[in-house]
Design a protein around this motif. Sequence first.
Motif, short mmCIF file in Angstrom:
data_model
loop_
_atom_site.label_atom_id
_atom_site.label_comp_id
_atom_site.label_asym_id
_atom_site.label_seq_id
_atom_site.Cartn_x
_atom_site.Cartn_y
_atom_site.Cartn_z
N GLN A 46 5.18 14.25 -11.13
CA GLN A 46 5.71 14.29 -12.49
C GLN A 46 4.77 15.06 -13.41
O GLN A 46 5.22 15.79 -14.28
CB GLN A 46 5.94 12.87 -13.03
CG GLN A 46 6.70 12.85 -14.33
CD GLN A 46 8.05 13.52 -14.25
OE1 GLN A 46 8.88 13.18 -13.41
NE2 GLN A 46 8.30 14.49 -15.11
N GLU A 47 3.46 14.91 -13.18
CA GLU A 47 2.49 15.69 -13.96
C GLU A 47 2.68 17.19 -13.69
O GLU A 47 2.59 18.01 -14.60
CB GLU A 47 1.07 15.25 -13.64
CG GLU A 47 0.73 13.89 -14.21
CD GLU A 47 -0.61 13.36 -13.74
OE1 GLU A 47 -1.28 14.01 -12.90
OE2 GLU A 47 -1.00 12.28 -14.22
N THR A 53 3.96 5.72 -5.32
CA THR A 53 3.95 5.74 -6.78
C THR A 53 2.93 6.74 -7.31
O THR A 53 3.20 7.49 -8.24
CB THR A 53 3.68 4.32 -7.33
OG1 THR A 53 4.71 3.44 -6.86
CG2 THR A 53 3.65 4.32 -8.85
N GLN A 54 1.74 6.75 -6.70
CA GLN A 54 0.71 7.71 -7.11
C GLN A 54 1.18 9.14 -6.89
O GLN A 54 0.93 10.02 -7.71
CB GLN A 54 -0.60 7.44 -6.36
CG GLN A 54 -1.28 6.16 -6.77
CD GLN A 54 -1.57 6.11 -8.26
OE1 GLN A 54 -2.10 7.04 -8.84
NE2 GLN A 54 -1.19 5.01 -8.89
N ARG A 55 1.86 9.38 -5.78
CA ARG A 55 2.38 10.72 -5.49
C ARG A 55 3.45 11.10 -6.51
O ARG A 55 3.50 12.24 -6.98
CB ARG A 55 2.94 10.77 -4.06
CG ARG A 55 3.54 12.08 -3.67
CD ARG A 55 2.49 13.16 -3.51
NE ARG A 55 3.15 14.40 -3.10
CZ ARG A 55 2.76 15.60 -3.45
NH1 ARG A 55 1.66 15.76 -4.17
NH2 ARG A 55 3.41 16.66 -3.07
N LYS A 69 3.95 1.50 -1.17
CA LYS A 69 4.54 1.62 -2.51
C LYS A 69 3.54 2.21 -3.49
O LYS A 69 3.88 3.08 -4.29
CB LYS A 69 5.03 0.25 -3.00
CG LYS A 69 6.34 -0.17 -2.42
CD LYS A 69 6.75 -1.58 -2.78
CE LYS A 69 6.74 -1.91 -4.23
NZ LYS A 69 7.26 -3.25 -4.54
N SER A 70 2.30 1.76 -3.41
CA SER A 70 1.26 2.28 -4.29
C SER A 70 1.01 3.76 -4.03
O SER A 70 0.91 4.57 -4.97
CB SER A 70 -0.03 1.48 -4.09
OG SER A 70 -1.07 2.03 -4.87
N ASP A 71 0.92 4.13 -2.75
CA ASP A 71 0.71 5.54 -2.40
C ASP A 71 1.87 6.40 -2.90
O ASP A 71 1.65 7.48 -3.46
CB ASP A 71 0.58 5.71 -0.88
CG ASP A 71 -0.69 5.08 -0.32
OD1 ASP A 71 -1.60 4.72 -1.12
OD2 ASP A 71 -0.77 4.95 0.91
N GLN A 126 0.84 -1.21 0.00
CA GLN A 126 0.00 0.00 0.00
C GLN A 126 0.87 1.25 0.00
O GLN A 126 0.59 2.21 -0.71
CB GLN A 126 -0.93 0.00 1.21
CG GLN A 126 -1.86 1.20 1.24
CD GLN A 126 -2.78 1.27 0.03
OE1 GLN A 126 -3.41 0.28 -0.32
NE2 GLN A 126 -2.86 2.41 -0.61
N ILE A 179 3.64 10.07 -9.59
CA ILE A 179 2.93 10.36 -10.84
C ILE A 179 2.37 11.77 -10.81
O ILE A 179 2.50 12.54 -11.76
CB ILE A 179 1.84 9.31 -11.11
CG1 ILE A 179 2.48 7.95 -11.45
CG2 ILE A 179 0.90 9.76 -12.23
CD1 ILE A 179 1.51 6.78 -11.45
N ALA A 180 1.74 12.15 -9.69
CA ALA A 180 1.17 13.50 -9.56
C ALA A 180 2.26 14.56 -9.63
O ALA A 180 2.09 15.60 -10.28
CB ALA A 180 0.40 13.62 -8.24
N SER A 190 11.13 7.82 -4.50
CA SER A 190 11.74 6.69 -5.22
C SER A 190 12.70 5.94 -4.31
O SER A 190 12.72 4.71 -4.30
CB SER A 190 12.48 7.19 -6.47
OG SER A 190 11.58 7.74 -7.40
#
Length: 103
Positions: A17-18, A10-12, A6-8, A4, A14-15, A63
């Motif tokens: 990087q956007e 990773t989502q952060r 790692k998923s959180d 969970q 992505i946000a 990361s």
Amino acid sequence: MSEQLKSDFTQRIIALQERVNSIHGDFADGRDADWAEQACERENDEVLNALESEAKIEIQQLSNAITRIEDGSYGICAECGDDIAIGRLKVQPSATKCIQCAE
């Protein structure tokens, strides 16, 4: 729990990087012909540079945290080897030191 996290993280990432991509788009838009507007744009560029820098630092920290999750060292102080308090990790998920060693 580690999956969970790692998923959180990773989502952060992505946000963030956007956000960096959006900042790059703002820079690519070019400058206004009006001198006064250009001065304002330069001030905005300084803010955008700071935001981009902060986003890139956070991406790197998250990361690194993912790497520590994968190798089993996440939540363990890199200095003394004790557990890092859950409260500290909630506030600063990328913490590598317990509060005592961080001071």
